[in-house]
Design an enzyme around this catalytic site. Structure first.
Site, PDB file in Angstrom:
ATOM      1  N   ALA A  12     -21.188 -45.568 -22.753  1.00 34.41           N
ATOM      2  CA  ALA A  12     -20.464 -45.022 -23.897  1.00 34.41           C
ATOM      3  C   ALA A  12     -21.251 -45.102 -25.197  1.00 34.41           C
ATOM      4  O   ALA A  12     -20.791 -44.600 -26.224  1.00 34.41           O
ATOM      5  CB  ALA A  12     -19.127 -45.750 -24.051  1.00 34.41           C
ATOM      6  N   THR A  13     -22.447 -45.704 -25.177  1.00 38.24           N
ATOM      7  CA  THR A  13     -23.320 -45.689 -26.355  1.00 38.24           C
ATOM      8  C   THR A  13     -24.716 -45.185 -26.033  1.00 38.24           C
ATOM      9  O   THR A  13     -25.444 -44.789 -26.944  1.00 38.24           O
ATOM     10  CB  THR A  13     -23.442 -47.094 -26.993  1.00 38.24           C
ATOM     11  OG1 THR A  13     -23.884 -48.027 -26.010  1.00 38.24           O
ATOM     12  CG2 THR A  13     -22.100 -47.539 -27.559  1.00 38.24           C
ATOM     13  N   SER A  14     -25.106 -45.209 -24.754  1.00 35.08           N
ATOM     14  CA  SER A  14     -26.422 -44.692 -24.383  1.00 35.08           C
ATOM     15  C   SER A  14     -26.390 -44.247 -22.932  1.00 35.08           C
ATOM     16  O   SER A  14     -25.514 -44.653 -22.150  1.00 35.08           O
ATOM     17  CB  SER A  14     -27.515 -45.751 -24.581  1.00 35.08           C
ATOM     18  OG  SER A  14     -27.343 -46.827 -23.680  1.00 35.08           O
ATOM     19  N   ARG A  16     -29.114 -43.103 -19.448  1.00 37.89           N
ATOM     20  CA  ARG A  16     -30.457 -43.262 -18.925  1.00 37.89           C
ATOM     21  C   ARG A  16     -30.551 -42.537 -17.596  1.00 37.89           C
ATOM     22  O   ARG A  16     -29.537 -42.384 -16.887  1.00 37.89           O
ATOM     23  CB  ARG A  16     -30.827 -44.736 -18.738  1.00 37.89           C
ATOM     24  CG  ARG A  16     -29.927 -45.488 -17.800  1.00 37.89           C
ATOM     25  CD  ARG A  16     -29.770 -46.943 -18.147  1.00 37.89           C
ATOM     26  NE  ARG A  16     -29.223 -47.151 -19.469  1.00 37.89           N
ATOM     27  CZ  ARG A  16     -27.938 -47.089 -19.782  1.00 37.89           C
ATOM     28  NH1 ARG A  16     -27.050 -46.757 -18.853  1.00 37.89           N
ATOM     29  NH2 ARG A  16     -27.534 -47.295 -21.003  1.00 37.89           N
ATOM     30  N   GLY A  84     -15.206 -44.672 -17.870  1.00 39.87           N
ATOM     31  CA  GLY A  84     -13.992 -44.059 -17.359  1.00 39.87           C
ATOM     32  C   GLY A  84     -13.198 -43.306 -18.406  1.00 39.87           C
ATOM     33  O   GLY A  84     -13.594 -43.181 -19.570  1.00 39.87           O
ATOM     34  N   ASP A 239     -18.807 -46.602 -13.703  1.00 39.84           N
ATOM     35  CA  ASP A 239     -19.956 -47.493 -13.868  1.00 39.84           C
ATOM     36  C   ASP A 239     -19.642 -48.934 -13.492  1.00 39.84           C
ATOM     37  O   ASP A 239     -20.487 -49.636 -12.917  1.00 39.84           O
ATOM     38  CB  ASP A 239     -20.541 -47.392 -15.282  1.00 39.84           C
ATOM     39  CG  ASP A 239     -19.518 -47.569 -16.398  1.00 39.84           C
ATOM     40  OD1 ASP A 239     -18.363 -47.955 -16.121  1.00 39.84           O
ATOM     41  OD2 ASP A 239     -19.878 -47.309 -17.563  1.00 39.84           O
ATOM     42  N   THR A 260     -20.956 -51.871 -23.429  1.00 43.14           N
ATOM     43  CA  THR A 260     -20.095 -51.514 -24.549  1.00 43.14           C
ATOM     44  C   THR A 260     -18.739 -52.193 -24.412  1.00 43.14           C
ATOM     45  O   THR A 260     -18.187 -52.721 -25.381  1.00 43.14           O
ATOM     46  CB  THR A 260     -19.915 -49.982 -24.599  1.00 43.14           C
ATOM     47  OG1 THR A 260     -21.197 -49.367 -24.705  1.00 43.14           O
ATOM     48  CG2 THR A 260     -19.051 -49.584 -25.781  1.00 43.14           C
ATOM     49  N   GLY A 406     -25.927 -54.990 -19.692  1.00 46.49           N
ATOM     50  CA  GLY A 406     -26.732 -55.345 -20.855  1.00 46.49           C
ATOM     51  C   GLY A 406     -26.489 -56.748 -21.364  1.00 46.49           C
ATOM     52  O   GLY A 406     -27.401 -57.392 -21.898  1.00 46.49           O
TER      53      GLY A 406
END
Length: 469
Positions: A12-14, A16, A84, A239, A260, A406
């Protein structure tokens, strides 16, 4: 023989694109492209809305896939996972408009109206999902109220919206569907509930399970990427489900998938629909292999990201690693409620945190390192409390915690979780979601047995972990 696939892993912020290669009974991951994924504010009819820039997202994904093919010409295929609840509308092969961001405030009135018709507790009993304003159910009801829903003939959740752009096939994978509030606890669409709420059941695409179906890319797109014959596999496309699939859980283990958002819980064989679980904020989301992720959906690293963003706007360019190092020696404060709704929307997060303390006659943090220390301690307390509650409710003792995503790179956070829970913490892998994505593709290709334990055995061989506590 090496087996190589790409994992499109959208947060939700990046986002890849990761290249996963399976050799000698283990997976290695290599990042080929990383890109920001930020909402955009747009004004429609006098109202400012928060949306995703889906066109830009697809450009980034396409470039990442092109690079993956360049690095691995024998690429076998790809799969997509994402956060989601959010979705796009399509009609006759065309996307209607950009998807709304779950932090848009449009559902506030709809939630109240819906609960006057069907209580939140009843909704929980049907789906096992904690009623939250961000849920797909309430977003769809707002779209129905405004007429937007009628503009599309299919509702595609974010992973499948990306798949649709790549293949033209409309479908919904079960783990991401479980975030909607419209998937019954039996694993099927709750068509009775949809009809009761006036939602068109024809807009809900057919469900597929993780690893049950592969579809080919558009031929033209394959030529653009430089590889013919690529297929898209339906993996555990939520995810969190992919991350938990790659977490080597044993008896007595719990997990924290920290990005996030922070998802803290235990894995079960069936939904746990006890009323106490509803009252205490737990949700049941589908996991890989038919398992259930029984968890609290909590604030995660977004608080830190928003603070760093605000400080940079004010001219303080300290990176998060510097701030975390300084936070080790910063004065502690009483923890604050990281899940207070005041922290839910983007904005001046340091000011909101300071105001939270002042409103309770508490001394607020004074400088960035103190804010970071408060956030880390408060997140750790939130996670530890959630896992203690999960253990108490299910009757399953928790003896060890896996931190993946993360947050596993944040040693200060992992130390704080170990201290506040009194339990051993294993941190890693940071890219658990991509690893779970790749392993599910390997299972479909017959390189790994499909059973969750077999997948986890490969995951354990494929990633290093750090112990705390």
């Amino acid at each position: 023989m090496t087996f190589a696939v790409a994992a499109v892993d959208l947060g939700a912020t990046s986002g890849r694109v990761m290249l996963g290669t399976f050799t000698d009974d283990r997976v290695s991951l290599r990042e080929v492209r990383r890109f920001p994924n930020a909402p955009v504010r747009r004004t429609y009819g006098g109202r400012t809305e928060l949306r995703w820039n889906f066109g830009d997202l697809m450009e980034q994904i396409t470039e990442g896939l092109r690079e993956a093919v360049r690095q691995e010409p024998e690429l076998s295929g790809l799969a997509v996972d994402s956060w989601g609840v959010d979705y796009g509308l399509v009609r006759s092969g065309r996307q209607v408009d950009d998807p709304f961001h779950y932090r848009d405030s449009r559902t506030a009135e709809v939630v109240e109206e819906t609960h006057r018709r069907i209580s939140a507790a009843r909704l929980y009993r049907r789906s096992g999902v904690q009623p939250m304003a961000i849920n797909t159910l309430y977003q769809l009801l707002d779209d129905h109220r405004t007429g937007r829903l009628a503009e599309g003939d299919s509702v595609l959740l974010m992973p499948q919206l990306v798949e649709y752009a790549l293949t033209g096939v409309a479908r919904t994978e079960a783990t991401i569907a479980s975030t909607t509030g419209l998937l019954g606890a039996d694993g099927a669409w709750d068509l009775e509930l949809a009809r009761e709420l006036g939602l068109p059941v024809s807009a809900l695409p057919a469900l597929v399970g993780a690893g049950q179906e592969r579809v080919p890319l558009f031929a033209d797109l394959g030529r653009v990427l430089g590889s013919d014959g690529l297929t898209v596999t339906a993996v555990a496309s939520h995810d969190t489900a992919s991350a938990v699939a790659a977490t080597p859980l044993a008896a007595g283990d719990a997990y924290i998938s920290c990005g996030t958002w922070g998802l803290a819980g235990v894995e079960l064989e069936a939904p746990f629909l006890d009323e106490a679980a509803y009252r205490e904020g737990f949700t049941n989301e589908a996991g890989y292999g038919g398992r259930i992720c029984f968890q609290r959906n909590l604030m995660g690293l977004w608080l830190l990201s928003e603070c760093v963003r605000r400080w940079r706007e004010q001219g303080d360019d300290q990176a998060l690693p510097q701030l975390l190092a300084a936070a080790r020696s910063a004065a502690g404060r009483p923890v604050f409620d990281v899940d207070d709704p005041v922290f839910a929307e983007p904005g001046d997060m340091p000011r909101r945190i300071a105001d939270w303390y002042r409103a309770r006659d508490l001394e607020p943090p004074g400088f960035p390192a103190e804010f970071v220390r408060c956030i880390v301690d408060s997140l750790a307390e939130s996670f530890a409390a959630a896992l203690a509650a999960a253990s108490r409710l299910t009757g399953r003792p928790v003896r060890r915690i896996h931190v993946v995503g993360g947050g596993s790179r944040n040693a200060l956070l992992c130390e704080a979780i170990a201290k506040r829970s009194g339990l051993r913490v294993l941190a890693g892998p940071a890219e658990a979601t991509a690893l779970g994505n790749v392993l599910a593709q390997a299972a479909v290709a017959g390189r790994v047995p499909r059973e969750p334990e077999a997948v986890r055995a490969v995951a354990e061989r494929s990633a290093d972990r750090t112990s705390f506590g």
